[in-house]
Design a protein around this motif. Sequence first.
Motif, PDB file in Angstrom:
ATOM      1  N   THR A  39       0.260  -1.339   0.438  1.00  0.00           N
ATOM      2  CA  THR A  39      -0.176  -0.044   0.233  1.00  0.00           C
ATOM      3  C   THR A  39       0.731   1.356  -0.078  1.00  0.00           C
ATOM      4  O   THR A  39       2.339   1.438   0.176  1.00  0.00           O
ATOM      5  N   SER A  40       0.404   2.484  -0.076  1.00  0.00           N
ATOM      6  CA  SER A  40       0.693   3.562  -0.357  1.00  0.00           C
ATOM      7  C   SER A  40       1.089   4.289   0.852  1.00  0.00           C
ATOM      8  O   SER A  40       1.673   5.305   1.220  1.00  0.00           O
ATOM      9  N   ASN A  41       0.972   3.855   2.478  1.00  0.00           N
ATOM     10  CA  ASN A  41       0.607   4.363   3.597  1.00  0.00           C
ATOM     11  C   ASN A  41       1.508   3.049   4.662  1.00  0.00           C
ATOM     12  O   ASN A  41      -0.044   3.044   4.965  1.00  0.00           O
ATOM     13  N   TYR A  42       2.267   2.103   4.341  1.00  0.00           N
ATOM     14  CA  TYR A  42       2.150   1.086   5.330  1.00  0.00           C
ATOM     15  C   TYR A  42       2.355   1.106   7.113  1.00  0.00           C
ATOM     16  O   TYR A  42       1.235   1.013   7.441  1.00  0.00           O
ATOM     17  N   THR A 172      -6.290   3.713   1.480  1.00  0.00           N
ATOM     18  CA  THR A 172      -5.667   2.236   2.066  1.00  0.00           C
ATOM     19  C   THR A 172      -7.049   0.960   1.301  1.00  0.00           C
ATOM     20  O   THR A 172      -6.257  -0.033   1.176  1.00  0.00           O
ATOM     21  N   ASP A 175      -5.788   0.331  -2.773  1.00  0.00           N
ATOM     22  CA  ASP A 175      -4.638  -0.245  -2.549  1.00  0.00           C
ATOM     23  C   ASP A 175      -4.601  -1.913  -1.773  1.00  0.00           C
ATOM     24  O   ASP A 175      -4.117  -2.627  -2.543  1.00  0.00           O
TER      25      ASP A 175
END
Length: 181
Positions: A39-42, A172, A175
């Motif tokens: 994802t772009s924001n772990y 999220t 993703d």
Amino acid sequence: MASFLYLLFFFFSPFLSCSLASSPSPSPSSLIQSTCSLTSNYDFCVATLQSDPHSLKANDVKSLSTIAVTMASATAKSTSRYATAQAKNATEAAAARSGFRTCAEKYRYAGEALRSALDSLAGENYDYAYVHVSAAQEYASACGRLYQRSSGVAYPDAMAEREEDLKRLCGTAMDIISQLG
């Protein structure tokens, strides 16, 4: 010799079947970590999913996507209720009440889109699920733009925070859904 092999097999087969039956499946934590790594924001993804007790029972990415969309849906619903309550607040200026009514409507639409996304996930229509979540994210963005345009009043910080929360949850969820198709 064959009888000796048979005895060895007979003696060790219970241990063999126990070790095969108890082969480790991915723990919920490792499933969350591996899913969130794409994802772009772990950090946000891991913290969000781990905050939901249902994630402990998740056994695949589809389950995690359902959890993420459900969390976004709850946020949209609570934000719609918040904006509705603010619109009824007699101490607010008429223009601000109008802006809150607009936002309540947009978040209601976001909630509907997220419920449609859950239906699409259940039917394994991942492209549609993605589109519905994307629409919900756009409804949140539209709230801020329309609030300022319709009311002429600065967008309240509390609404901006709620908007950001929903947009991050939707991002999220998208993703994660992207990993399904």
